[in-house]
Design an enzyme around this catalytic site. Structure first.
Site, PDB file in Angstrom:
ATOM      1  N   GLU A 359       0.854  -1.025  -0.064  1.00  0.00           N
ATOM      2  CA  GLU A 359      -0.089   0.092   0.143  1.00  0.00           C
ATOM      3  C   GLU A 359       0.953   1.256   0.029  1.00  0.00           C
ATOM      4  O   GLU A 359       1.377   1.667  -0.982  1.00  0.00           O
ATOM      5  CB  GLU A 359      -0.685   0.150   1.183  1.00  0.00           C
ATOM      6  CG  GLU A 359      -1.980   0.888   1.102  1.00  0.00           C
ATOM      7  CD  GLU A 359      -3.099   1.065   2.239  1.00  0.00           C
ATOM      8  OE1 GLU A 359      -3.967   1.508   2.406  1.00  0.00           O
ATOM      9  OE2 GLU A 359      -2.912   0.114   2.909  1.00  0.00           O
ATOM     10  N   ASP A 366      -5.707  10.340   6.591  1.00  0.00           N
ATOM     11  CA  ASP A 366      -4.595  10.049   7.552  1.00  0.00           C
ATOM     12  C   ASP A 366      -3.550  11.281   7.663  1.00  0.00           C
ATOM     13  O   ASP A 366      -3.376  11.822   8.783  1.00  0.00           O
ATOM     14  CB  ASP A 366      -3.629   8.955   7.303  1.00  0.00           C
ATOM     15  CG  ASP A 366      -4.488   7.744   7.029  1.00  0.00           C
ATOM     16  OD1 ASP A 366      -5.364   7.633   6.309  1.00  0.00           O
ATOM     17  OD2 ASP A 366      -3.796   6.732   7.617  1.00  0.00           O
ATOM     18  N   GLU A 619      -2.415   0.973  13.475  1.00  0.00           N
ATOM     19  CA  GLU A 619      -3.632   1.103  12.672  1.00  0.00           C
ATOM     20  C   GLU A 619      -4.868   0.851  13.298  1.00  0.00           C
ATOM     21  O   GLU A 619      -5.808   1.619  13.322  1.00  0.00           O
ATOM     22  CB  GLU A 619      -3.436   0.521  11.342  1.00  0.00           C
ATOM     23  CG  GLU A 619      -4.768   0.722  10.407  1.00  0.00           C
ATOM     24  CD  GLU A 619      -4.723   0.076   9.104  1.00  0.00           C
ATOM     25  OE1 GLU A 619      -5.295   0.330   8.190  1.00  0.00           O
ATOM     26  OE2 GLU A 619      -4.043  -1.167   9.155  1.00  0.00           O
ATOM     27  N   HIS A 637       1.339   3.284  11.673  1.00  0.00           N
ATOM     28  CA  HIS A 637       0.274   4.179  11.275  1.00  0.00           C
ATOM     29  C   HIS A 637       0.282   5.300  12.190  1.00  0.00           C
ATOM     30  O   HIS A 637       0.050   5.195  13.338  1.00  0.00           O
ATOM     31  CB  HIS A 637      -1.169   3.381  11.304  1.00  0.00           C
ATOM     32  CG  HIS A 637      -1.593   3.275   9.921  1.00  0.00           C
ATOM     33  ND1 HIS A 637      -1.294   2.262   8.878  1.00  0.00           N
ATOM     34  CD2 HIS A 637      -2.740   3.763   9.399  1.00  0.00           C
ATOM     35  CE1 HIS A 637      -1.898   2.404   7.816  1.00  0.00           C
ATOM     36  NE2 HIS A 637      -2.936   3.212   7.964  1.00  0.00           N
TER      37      HIS A 637
END
Length: 738
Positions: A359, A366, A619, A637
């Protein structure tokens, strides 16, 4: 070591006797390519120098990624140049001031890799997202001491071959055969690619930075050799090695060990994240050149690692540190550490979502939720300005801002779609940058982009209500917040920011238009969503964005507090609600509850991942479940790291009263569950310091206000103090949070 030439340096060259024609870039240069696609192509040009050199500037860019060397010495320190943009609209080039030229024979060698341009990239592992193959455009301008010039331009007189890098992409890794060196040089292909999209890079480069030696080396239950570098990071492994010619060494990368302590790659999706080296029989140092990985652990085959022959090198955009934070609670200090390392790992030319799996996109949601926290940790002005230019370039003709920037999947579409909380990056990021850095040019440059986004929503709305599909409060562990509710709140917020910007820029007609629009949006919200604030996130958003009449706001805040308490004093928020949770609670008098949430160690909470050994932000709140089960999620994340804004602005109390911190507000919020907290932020005028320490029933404060600024200081509900620059100490006896 060569340094990238800045715009200022080029201006100085012009000032000291150089004409604009002398530094005009790529005049006479041609795009060149190689038909060989299996391996990374290498381009060569030899040239002769017969006089003393005054200056030598190399201008260079590529379709793909490039690494240049002049006389066998690497040019610059950057990785992944020229960077990731929508190449047809914005192709960056870099400029380097060279010092290694010599009288006599010289040579330039440039290796290319497909990178974002045409390499494997995207959730479907697609290739050729922007074009096919790779190509080079370069020009070296040499100015001699006598004022004459020599220009070396890429063209038909360059040669091509392939070298030791046989394959490279961001997901699968890099394959190098150290037995191979460029030979059998052939003619290049001259291409007719356009040069109209060229522009100088404005952001700091991606470079290799922190180095980590192994924390431990061990065999897992599968008898695999694992290196634990002790820190989850984005970067590469560098080896010092010797083996027989043809021996193969493989380095695989992973963030986690599974429940049995074995190497875990279940969260990498399609990414192989593996580098391969075929050895040549001589002692050598090897590392990848055109890829990076998100990892803490490396699995090694064909090589016996030691604590002295391998290191992990963090690779990220080279941004200056700006803030410090620490307190008496070690877990909060680890939280701050984790925030910084998720920033490091995901600030790789653009703000990515994650560094490890197939990804690594520039998700706008974000980016916007973290953009107020990032400046407390790093100087982000140029970094975000580059990203904002990417947003502006990739917006549809209808004004929609895509959810991923650069928008490699819809790049050729003119009509695009946007969703709440993601497309709002077009308004939220420039506004936050203006607050932090006080630079109106950001608002001027992005105004049409901001306006385009709000106008897009307005055109999509009916009866002053915006309802669209979207991601909502992504990964919220509690009840879902209705998408139309979220849509309306973010529409109002973006309209408010556009209205503010129009007033600052003197666009009076626009200001009147968007002031009326904002009124209609809020009126429609209040009629349609009355008593619909049944989730924590719903209460947070309607309060953060002032969606309610002023006399109804405290009631909503009280309701939010009740929702938290009946949830056993745990948050129930996702990507959109979490960043505003603690700021809203503090604003409405619930700072004590903020500390209760912040210090929670059971899931979901900020400290729960730390109890599981996290060195970065996850995340998902439950990336590792309480029973030890590992989820297939990202363990690096930064979105939930947005809590860092509250640590600086509310726990320490540092925030701008005027854009750019010309006037500063200092309003710390101590709590007896901590003994002390201290931190600093380096604004344009100098370092702001805020420290507090609880001593019995008293609180001692130490505050430093930099020169050429002034501050409003409010301590423990006492009367506001207006002070000039200086070093101050205060003691209070009535702290509202004790």
């Amino acid at each position: 070591m060569e340094k990238t030439v800045t715009t200022i340096m080029i201006a100085l060259l012009l000032y000291f006797g150089h004409t604009s024609a002398q530094v005009k870039t790529f005049t006479g240069a041609n795009w060149i390519s190689s038909p060989d696609s299996a391996a990374c192509p290498v381009f060569k040009k030899r040239f002769l120098i017969t006089k003393s050199v005054r200056t030598a500037i190399l201008f260079i860019t590529a379709h793909g990624l490039y690494e240049a060397a002049v006389n066998q010495k690497k040019v610059g320190e950057a990785y992944f140049t020229p960077g990731w943009t929508d190449y047809a609209k914005r192709l960056q080039y870099q400029s380097y001031y060279l010092k290694q030229l010599k009288r006599g024979d010289n040579n330039i060698l440039v290796t290319l890799s497909a990178g974002w341009y045409s390499g494997v990239f995207g959730e479907d592992m697609k290739q050729d997202n922007y074009g096919k193959g790779t190509a080079l455009l370069a020009q070296l301008i040499i100015t001699y001491q006598d004022g004459t010039q020599q220009v070396i331009s890429s063209g038909a007189d360059w040669l091509r071959s392939t070298g030791n890098i046989r394959y490279s992409d961001f997901y699968n890794g890099e394959v190098q055969d150290e037995r191979v060196r460029p030979e059998n040089w052939k003619k290049v292909t001259v291409e007719n690619f356009n040069k109209t999209s060229l522009l100088p890079t404005i952001s700091e480069p991606v470079t290799g930075q922190e180095t980590f030696r192994p924390k431990r080396i061990f065999k897992d239950s599968k008898n695999e050799t694992i290196i634990d570098f002790g820190q989850n990071l984005a970067g590469l492994v560098k080896l010092r090695i010797k083996g027989k010619p043809g021996d193969t060494v493989t380095i695989a990368h992973a963030e986690m060990l599974d429940e049995k302590g074995n190497f875990y790659t279940g969260n990498l999706r399609d990414a192989k994240a593996t580098d391969v080296y075929v050895l040549n029989g001589k002692p050598e140092t090897v590392h990848p050149h055109f890829t990076y990985h998100g990892f803490r652990y490396a699995k090694v085959t064909g090589f016996i690692p030691s604590y002295n022959n391998c290191v992990a090198i963090a690779v990220h955009t080279n941004l200056k540190h700006t803030g410090t934070f620490s307190c008496s609670n070690p877990m909060l200090n680890q939280l701050q550490h984790n925030i910084e390392w998720s920033l490091n790992s995901n600030f790789v030319d653009i703000p990515t979502d994650c560094p490890q799996r197939s990804e690594r996109f520039g998700w706008t949601g974000d980016a916007q939720v973290f953009c107020a926290t990032a400046p407390f940790n790093r100087y982000t002005l140029n970094f975000y300005k580059k990203y904002l230019a990417d947003i502006k370039a990739d917006q549809g003709t209808n004004g929609a801002a895509p959810v991923v920037i650069p928008d490699f999947e819809q790049q050729k579409d003119t009509i695009k779609q946007g969703v709440a909380g993601w497309g709002d990056a077009a308004t939220i990021i420039p506004w936050n940058l203006y607050q932090v850095y006080g630079d109106k040019t950001i608002l001027k440059e992005q105004y049409n982009s901001m306006k385009g986004w709000v106008d897009y929503i307005t055109a999509e709305s009916k009866n002053n209500l915006w309802t669209t599909n979207g991601y909502g409060d992504w990964y919220a562990p509690g009840p879902k917040t209705a998408l139309p509710f979220i849509d309306q709140c973010f529409w109002a917020y973006s309209t408010q920011l556009l209205l503010n910007t129009a007033k600052i820029l003197g666009k009076d007609n626009d200001a009147k238009t968007y002031e009326k629009l904002l009124g209609r949006i809020k009126t429609a919200f209040q009629k349609t969503y009355k008593n619909k604030d049944t989730t924590q996130t719903a209460c947070i958003l309607e309060l953060q964005f002032d969606m309610l009449a002023e006399n109804k706001r405290q009631y909503a805040a009280d309701k939010l507090a009740v929702l938290i308490k009946i949830n056993n004093n745990h948050l129930a928020t996702g990507f959109l609600g979490t960043p505003y949770l603690l700021p809203v609670l503090t604003r409405f008098g619930y700072t004590k509850l903020c500390y209760t949430l912040l210090l929670q160690q059971t899931c979901p909470s900020w400290l729960y991942p730390i109890t599981k050994g996290a060195t970065t932000i996850w995340e998902r709140w439950d990336g590792i479940k309480p029973d030890g089960t590992i989820q297939q999620t990202s363990f690096n994340h930064y979105a939930y790291g947005a809590v860092g804004q509250w640590l600086y602005e509310d726990m320490l109390g540092i925030r701008p009263a005027l854009p750019g911190y010309k006037t500063i507000n200092i309003q710390p919020h101590p709590d007896s569950r901590l003994k002390w907290a201290k931190g600093s932020y380096a604004c344009a005028y100098g370092k702001i310091v805020s420290e507090w320490k609880i001593i019995g029933s008293k609180v001692s404060y130490h505050i430093i206000i930099p020169k050429n600024t002034m501050a409003n200081i409010e301590l423990a509900g006492q009367k506001l103090k207006r002070v000039n620059a200086g070093d101050y100490h205060f003691i209070t006896t009535n702290n509202v949070c004790l």
